[in-house]
Write a protein that holds these residues in place. Structure first.
Motif, PDB file in Angstrom:
ATOM      1  N   LEU A 177       0.981  -1.330   0.184  1.00 25.16           N
ATOM      2  CA  LEU A 177       0.014   0.029   0.303  1.00 25.16           C
ATOM      3  C   LEU A 177       0.749   1.767   0.005  1.00 25.16           C
ATOM      4  N   LEU A 178       1.956   1.238   0.558  1.00 28.69           N
ATOM      5  CA  LEU A 178       2.471   2.064   0.791  1.00 28.69           C
ATOM      6  C   LEU A 178       3.707   3.335  -0.037  1.00 28.69           C
ATOM      7  N   VAL A 179       3.558   1.638  -1.554  1.00 29.98           N
ATOM      8  CA  VAL A 179       4.529   2.346  -3.271  1.00 29.98           C
ATOM      9  C   VAL A 179       2.916   2.232  -3.754  1.00 29.98           C
ATOM     10  N   ARG A 180       1.864   1.965  -3.953  1.00 32.16           N
ATOM     11  CA  ARG A 180       0.881   1.890  -4.237  1.00 32.16           C
ATOM     12  C   ARG A 180       0.856   1.141  -4.871  1.00 32.16           C
ATOM     13  N   LEU A 181       1.614  -0.483  -5.055  1.00 37.37           N
ATOM     14  CA  LEU A 181       1.428  -1.918  -5.665  1.00 37.37           C
ATOM     15  C   LEU A 181      -0.106  -2.015  -5.597  1.00 37.37           C
ATOM     16  N   VAL A 182      -0.489  -1.690  -4.623  1.00 36.42           N
ATOM     17  CA  VAL A 182      -2.565  -1.338  -4.258  1.00 36.42           C
ATOM     18  C   VAL A 182      -2.558  -0.413  -3.565  1.00 36.42           C
ATOM     19  N   GLU A 183      -4.576  -0.551  -3.908  1.00 31.72           N
ATOM     20  CA  GLU A 183      -5.194   0.249  -3.590  1.00 31.72           C
ATOM     21  C   GLU A 183      -5.919   0.060  -2.225  1.00 31.72           C
ATOM     22  N   PRO A 184      -6.126   0.753  -1.438  1.00 35.04           N
ATOM     23  CA  PRO A 184      -6.886   0.652  -0.614  1.00 35.04           C
ATOM     24  C   PRO A 184      -8.212   0.885  -0.738  1.00 35.04           C
ATOM     25  N   VAL A 185      -9.464   0.083  -0.009  1.00 33.51           N
ATOM     26  CA  VAL A 185     -10.385   0.171  -0.438  1.00 33.51           C
ATOM     27  C   VAL A 185     -11.325   0.814   0.085  1.00 33.51           C
ATOM     28  N   SER A 243      -7.327   6.058   3.904  1.00 34.70           N
ATOM     29  CA  SER A 243      -5.928   6.693   3.147  1.00 34.70           C
ATOM     30  C   SER A 243      -4.744   6.924   3.684  1.00 34.70           C
ATOM     31  N   VAL A 244      -4.061   6.935   3.039  1.00 36.40           N
ATOM     32  CA  VAL A 244      -2.719   6.539   3.002  1.00 36.40           C
ATOM     33  C   VAL A 244      -1.520   7.130   2.761  1.00 36.40           C
ATOM     34  N   ARG A 245      -1.533   7.727   4.448  1.00 36.20           N
ATOM     35  CA  ARG A 245      -0.536   9.870   3.547  1.00 36.20           C
ATOM     36  C   ARG A 245       1.354   9.671   4.107  1.00 36.20           C
ATOM     37  N   ILE A 246       2.230  10.481   2.975  1.00 34.25           N
ATOM     38  CA  ILE A 246       3.184  11.312   3.885  1.00 34.25           C
ATOM     39  C   ILE A 246       3.310  12.297   3.702  1.00 34.25           C
ATOM     40  N   ASP A 247       3.878  12.875   4.653  1.00 35.25           N
ATOM     41  CA  ASP A 247       3.248  14.053   4.763  1.00 35.25           C
ATOM     42  C   ASP A 247       1.866  15.137   5.149  1.00 35.25           C
ATOM     43  N   GLY A 248       1.575  14.377   5.092  1.00 34.91           N
ATOM     44  CA  GLY A 248       0.454  15.098   5.368  1.00 34.91           C
ATOM     45  C   GLY A 248      -0.648  14.819   4.047  1.00 34.91           C
ATOM     46  N   VAL A 249      -0.087  14.767   3.345  1.00 38.52           N
ATOM     47  CA  VAL A 249      -0.506  14.096   1.468  1.00 38.52           C
ATOM     48  C   VAL A 249      -1.340  13.189   1.010  1.00 38.52           C
ATOM     49  N   ASP A 250      -2.355  12.815   1.119  1.00 39.93           N
ATOM     50  CA  ASP A 250      -2.329  11.661   0.313  1.00 39.93           C
ATOM     51  C   ASP A 250      -1.872  10.745  -0.522  1.00 39.93           C
ATOM     52  N   ILE A 251      -0.940   9.560  -0.862  1.00 39.10           N
ATOM     53  CA  ILE A 251      -0.380   8.760  -2.058  1.00 39.10           C
ATOM     54  C   ILE A 251      -0.814   8.921  -3.157  1.00 39.10           C
ATOM     55  N   ARG A 252      -2.072   8.916  -2.896  1.00 39.11           N
ATOM     56  CA  ARG A 252      -3.021   8.775  -4.299  1.00 39.11           C
ATOM     57  C   ARG A 252      -2.852  10.101  -5.322  1.00 39.11           C
ATOM     58  N   SER A 253      -2.489  11.136  -4.679  1.00 34.96           N
ATOM     59  CA  SER A 253      -2.580  12.741  -5.300  1.00 34.96           C
ATOM     60  C   SER A 253      -1.316  13.136  -5.861  1.00 34.96           C
ATOM     61  N   ILE A 254      -0.252  11.679  -5.390  1.00 33.64           N
ATOM     62  CA  ILE A 254       0.958  11.820  -5.362  1.00 33.64           C
ATOM     63  C   ILE A 254       1.773  10.813  -6.636  1.00 33.64           C
ATOM     64  N   SER A 255       2.285  11.132  -7.775  1.00 34.14           N
ATOM     65  CA  SER A 255       2.896  10.502  -8.842  1.00 34.14           C
ATOM     66  C   SER A 255       3.789   9.411  -8.391  1.00 34.14           C
ATOM     67  N   LYS A 256       3.400   7.994  -8.861  1.00 32.20           N
ATOM     68  CA  LYS A 256       3.474   6.951  -8.181  1.00 32.20           C
ATOM     69  C   LYS A 256       5.674   6.859  -8.334  1.00 32.20           C
ATOM     70  N   ARG A 257       5.735   7.376  -9.414  1.00 33.76           N
ATOM     71  CA  ARG A 257       7.618   7.822 -10.141  1.00 33.76           C
ATOM     72  C   ARG A 257       7.902   8.607  -8.723  1.00 33.76           C
ATOM     73  N   SER A 258       7.260   9.716  -8.623  1.00 29.13           N
ATOM     74  CA  SER A 258       8.199  10.649  -7.534  1.00 29.13           C
ATOM     75  C   SER A 258       7.758   9.334  -5.515  1.00 29.13           C
ATOM     76  N   LEU A 259       6.699   8.825  -5.689  1.00 28.63           N
ATOM     77  CA  LEU A 259       6.679   8.424  -4.409  1.00 28.63           C
ATOM     78  C   LEU A 259       7.781   7.232  -4.442  1.00 28.63           C
ATOM     79  N   ARG A 260       7.427   6.290  -5.524  1.00 26.74           N
ATOM     80  CA  ARG A 260       8.477   5.802  -5.434  1.00 26.74           C
ATOM     81  C   ARG A 260      10.132   5.876  -5.239  1.00 26.74           C
TER      82      ARG A 260
END
Length: 600
Positions: free
Chosen positions: A393-401, A404-421
């Motif tokens: 979930l933390l690297v968005r290989l799967v998505e929560p039903v 939310s999972v947040r990094i520094d207060g930002v939902d990781i679904r709003s972060i580009s996967k390349r940047s996240l990884r």
């Protein structure tokens, strides 16, 4: 999809079709030359060749009528043959180049799509079938483009030119020769529908057989360890038999088609032979014209029969294109990608997260906990409690039903996967190594590779120094497919080194030290603490000694956080953690011989 891949090669395909049409038109001259030879040489008729050709032949030596006519035939055959050969050369060259260019585009798109498919896709996909689509199905399309696609132009041109030439030579005999064509066309269409279904079964059976072969190549050690060779041989034999059965049915359909189509063509030829022979014997048709018609009927039947073969290949190609389109039409991993970049101190929050693998298989339910910047949090739980799911979930290989999972207060679904990884470094329990050198595998995530000094430093942290020193070729040592020449511990440490080399802000260790002894485990964790102090770290493990050094330990039960605290706190109160600790503490301690650290 197909025409899209052909976009840059359409002029080449057009040139090939024009060339084959020109060659088809020239092929109609051969029977006319034969008629000329029969009627003008044997029959004694005056030659009907153009005056300038007759004058040219006369100036070549004042030949008599018979010799002159024979020379005319020889020159005409040679000239027409040379032109046909030239156009066939253009046809073959243009078609081959255009087909290879189009298929290269198709292969590139397929590979790019497979690389970008979401992780969840491969949970249901059959890898052997995917390989089948990217190899056998692509090759089926390539063969069609290089041969049958252009032959459609030849068949249509030959059919049209032959019908016109026959009607100009003798309209009555043309009416006798053409009625069979609609019957063969209808028969070919029915065959086309049947061949599609048969080829689909054959293609799927071949994919299943390829899957069995691939699984055995990848799992050869498991097969040998559990003495499963006989069972696997029987499984392959069953799938091989099924493939053989459906392919035999396909071949039988081919046999029926060719047999019936040949009979129809020969029956029509017999009608032309009877009617033409009767008319020639009664003086209604010259012998040369009769021979021309007999030759033309053969050429008329060829494109009609060839159309059936073309429809057959078209049916196979249609099935292959459908299977390829199923892959290309899948949503890629970045279809739901966020647009923002990720930066910050590394605060990780799981907020009321729920996740399930399919309907009715919940893994996490309303789970919440956080990891402060620079904190090391370990996770313990029974098998299937969702520990590895947290890492995915933390690297968005799967998505929560939900949640939310947040990094520094930002939902990781709003972060580009390349940047996240780039920020989150994930080390899996079962690392995958490519069939490259040890250096290439460790430096995989570093553009341009890494220098010896940097590699040596990372090797010391991940416990690889002794391993590399023991290799005859050092960092240049090939590791084999999937790292088959390495032990499980060596592969895990190589994966840790590969991740550390990227210098992630957040480090996730998903049971990634399970294959090393406790001494090596402790040495690597201590080196990581010194090197990566202050880095947010999530550790998933079953081993209490690995978890005990964490700042905080989270215990998962039934998809929820059942307890949380330090090792001292959790081991002092009843619960799952204490039970596991007591079991592991009661076992004989693992020990490694001197000098063994780094060689597991």
């Amino acid at each position: 999809m197909l025409f899209d891949c052909m976009r840059g090669s359409k002029l080449l395909f057009l040139g090939s079709i024009v060339s084959i049409a020109a060659a088809a038109a020239l092929s109609l001259a051969d029977p006319l030359i034969i008629r000329f030879a029969i009627d003008s040489v044997v029959g004694g008729r005056p030659p009907d060749a153009p005056v300038w050709i007759l004058a040219l032949v006369d100036r070549s030596g004042g030949l008599g009528p018979v010799a002159r006519n024979l020379w005319l035939c020889a020159v005409a055959f040679t000239g027409v043959g040379a032109l046909q050969a030239l156009f066939m050369f253009f046809r073959g060259t243009f078609a081959a180049v255009a087909a290879e260019r189009s298929i290269k585009v198709m292969r590139d798109r397929l590979f790019a799509k497979i690389v970008d498919l979401p992780f969840s896709y491969f949970g249901d996909a059959n890898s052997g079938d995917l390989v089948q689509r990217c190899s056998s199905d692509v090759d089926t399309v390539r063969k069609f483009l290089s041969t049958q696609f252009v032959d459609i132009g030849r068949a249509v041109a030959l059919l049209a030119f032959t019908a016109v030439a026959m009607s100009l030579v003798d309209p009555y005999m043309t009416k006798v020769a053409l009625p069979i064509i609609p019957a063969i066309l209808v028969f070919s269409y029915v065959f086309f529908l049947k061949i599609q279904a048969a080829f689909t079964l054959s293609d799927e059976a071949e994919g299943a057989m390829s899957q069995t072969l691939q699984e055995n190549l990848q799992g050869v050690r498991v097969v040998r360890a559990f003495a499963r060779a006989d069972w696997e041989r029987a499984r392959f034999d069953e799938r091989n038999r099924h493939y053989s059965r459906v392919t035999t049915r396909l071949i039988m359909l081919f046999g029926w088609y060719w047999g019936i189509s040949i009979w129809l063509c020969l029956a029509q030829t017999g009608v032309v032979l009877a009617v033409g022979g009767w008319r020639a014997s009664n003086g209604l048709l010259s012998v040369g014209t009769f021979v021309v018609f007999f030759a033309y009927i053969g050429r008329l039947m060829w494109p009609v029969r060839q159309l059936g073969r073309t429809l057959t290949e078209l049916g196979k190609t249609t099935v292959s294109l459908k299977r390829l389109a199923e892959v290309l039409d899948e949503d890629d991993e970045y279809g739901d990608d966020g647009a923002s970049e990720s930066s910050g101190p590394g605060l990780v929050e799981f907020d009321r997260v729920s996740f399930a693998y399919g309907a009715g298989c919940p893994v996490l339910e309303n789970l919440s906990f956080s990891i402060a910047p620079g904190e090391t949090v370990a996770v313990l739980g029974r098998t299937g409690s969702g520990k590895s799911t947290l890492a995915q979930l933390l690297v968005r290989l799967v998505e929560p039903v939900s949640g939310s999972v947040r990094i520094d207060g930002v939902d990781i679904r709003s972060i580009s996967k390349r940047s996240l990884r780039k920020r989150v470094g994930l080390v899996l329990q079962e690392p995958f190594l490519f069939s490259k050198s040890f250096r290439d595998n460790v430096a995989l995530g570093v553009p341009g590779g890494a220098g010896d000094a940097e590699l040596g430093h990372i090797a010391a942290i991940s416990g690889l120094s002794g391993t590399v020193a023991g290799f005859e070729k050092g960092w240049a040592t090939p590791v084999g497919e999937e790292g088959v020449t390495l032990s499980g511990g060596q592969r895990q440490r190589a994966s840790i080194a590969r991740t550390l080399l990227r210098k992630p802000d957040i480090l996730v260790l998903d049971d990634s030290l399970s294959a090393v002894d406790t001494g090596t485990d402790a040495a690597i964790r201590e080196a990581l603490r010194r090197e990566r102090g202050g880095v947010t770290t999530l550790i998933v493990s079953h081993r209490i000694t690995t978890l005990a050094g964490a700042d905080r330990i989270v215990v998962l039960e039934n998809g929820r956080v059942s307890d949380s605290g330090t090792h001292a706190e959790l081991s002092s109160r009843p619960g799952l953690y204490r039970r596991i600790w007591e079991i592991q503490a009661g076992l004989e301690p693992e020990s490694a011989p001197a000098g063994h650290v780094g060689s597991a």
